[in-house]
Design a protein around this motif. Sequence first.
Motif, PDB file in Angstrom:
ATOM      1  N   UNK A 105      -2.321  14.598  -1.281  1.00  0.00           N
ATOM      2  CA  UNK A 105      -3.367  13.608  -1.026  1.00  0.00           C
ATOM      3  C   UNK A 105      -3.053  12.791   0.230  1.00  0.00           C
ATOM      4  N   UNK A 162       1.923   7.361   2.735  1.00  0.00           N
ATOM      5  CA  UNK A 162       3.099   6.667   2.219  1.00  0.00           C
ATOM      6  C   UNK A 162       4.344   7.114   2.979  1.00  0.00           C
ATOM      7  N   UNK A 164      -3.032   9.706   0.553  1.00  0.00           N
ATOM      8  CA  UNK A 164      -2.229   8.518   0.231  1.00  0.00           C
ATOM      9  C   UNK A 164      -0.742   8.845   0.214  1.00  0.00           C
ATOM     10  N   UNK A 165      -0.410  10.063  -0.195  1.00  0.00           N
ATOM     11  CA  UNK A 165       1.000  10.454  -0.224  1.00  0.00           C
ATOM     12  C   UNK A 165       1.512  10.658   1.202  1.00  0.00           C
ATOM     13  N   UNK A 168      -1.184   2.989  -2.936  1.00  0.00           N
ATOM     14  CA  UNK A 168      -2.123   4.083  -2.682  1.00  0.00           C
ATOM     15  C   UNK A 168      -1.826   5.315  -3.519  1.00  0.00           C
ATOM     16  N   UNK A 169      -0.604   5.877  -3.372  1.00  0.00           N
ATOM     17  CA  UNK A 169      -0.256   7.055  -4.174  1.00  0.00           C
ATOM     18  C   UNK A 169      -0.328   6.814  -5.681  1.00  0.00           C
ATOM     19  N   UNK A 222       0.811  -1.217   0.000  1.00  0.00           N
ATOM     20  CA  UNK A 222       0.000   0.000   0.000  1.00  0.00           C
ATOM     21  C   UNK A 222       0.846   1.268   0.000  1.00  0.00           C
ATOM     22  N   UNK A 223       2.092   1.143   0.421  1.00  0.00           N
ATOM     23  CA  UNK A 223       2.950   2.319   0.491  1.00  0.00           C
ATOM     24  C   UNK A 223       3.070   3.017  -0.856  1.00  0.00           C
ATOM     25  N   UNK A 270      -3.893   7.015  -6.741  1.00  0.00           N
ATOM     26  CA  UNK A 270      -4.299   8.420  -6.709  1.00  0.00           C
ATOM     27  C   UNK A 270      -3.821   9.153  -7.950  1.00  0.00           C
TER      28      UNK A 270
END
Lengths: 118, 291
Positions: free
Chosen positions: B26, B32, B28-29, A41-42, A37-38, A45
């Motif tokens: 975002x 991360x 998610x960033x 996810x990005x 997911x690291x 996006x």
Amino acid sequence: MAEEIAVEEEQKIEMVADHGPNATEREATFIIRDEDHTIGGPLRYMLHKNPATDFAGYTIPHPSQPKMELRIQTTRGSAAGVFQESLDRLHEVGEHILHTFIATMDEFESQPDLMADD
Amino acid sequence: MQQRSPNVKITKLTEHIVKFVLRDTDPSVANALRRVIISEVPTMAIDVVEIEKNSSPLHDELIAHRLGLIPLRSETAHRKSYTRFCTCDGYCEQCAVEYHLYVKATDGPRDVTSRDLQKVMGDDAVMPVDNSQDPILIVKLATNQELKLKCVAKKGIGKEHAKWNPVEVVSMRYGANIKLNQPAIEDLTPERRAEFVGSCPVDVYTLDPTDKVSVTKPQKCMFCNECVKKAEYFDPDNKDLTPLVWVSQKQDEFHFRLESTGAIPPEDIVMRALEVLMQKLGDVSEFVARG
């Protein structure tokens, strides 16, 4: 006597293109090793931000397996191309955050009281 | 594609703690970055232990476990090789650091601490954190008990074992959007205004000598909604349709708080994490380019 050590060439990514008569370069599934997911996810996006993306999603088939599957379908351009573009943009984001962080470090060192929030 | 420009501001920096705000990106960033900080920033930690004598109250593997958890100064860890990939036979200066420890409690009960680790091979910088100021207790020996061992520290990441995690804590939360309904506040008596301001456990609001309520520390807000509940309590039948205050989360503002173990300075942890994140993207990118 020399011992032979087998060196496995393990692929980081495998691209599984669709089969069948309607398959084009616009759809593909990428199987990525040792990621989770690291970056999933990005990446998802960033792919969604691209107007050429018709579908983008990722899944981790089982948490015990170090594997991530990323599915991309585009309305124009190749799936691989859009994937590469998103990776590059994410890299830019990372670079920008790093440079900005270094800049705010210098700023903080020169005026610590101004920036404190406690 | 519209690309926003993320923004970072450090709000606190001490020897062990850094707090900063990351904006215009975002979740998610931001997540991360948080995930990489916890699990993929390399550090050094003891990984192999060979025990020669142990008459201490603790058994061998427990001591070995404790040794692994001792934070070691890892500012140079990112330049070292992983032992499994190193070209040397076994381990060497480039991929490991070796320590010996020998304590015999001849003069009465004695504590064995991180100060008793004697480096015998490897980078001089890689020593236990806070070596002389605040040593880490390994085991307590009674008179004439002894502990003799050799151990090797290697490079690793938190993903493989939590001992390689460079932070005690990293926390991330949304920024707060807090808007007061000033006309409605004017309708409150000074006592009620004080009650409202007092309802906040972290003093987001202040009441000044002229009985004016203002939002002075929105960055402290933890969304407990006590102020919202207090406003509802003042007006339970909801005769006034607009609330006293609106509290919402800013979904593009992330407040980070990072506490280092001492292995790596906190600001360096963030920078390394960003570098690791870009490296991961690069590794994937290389393979996509090949087709």
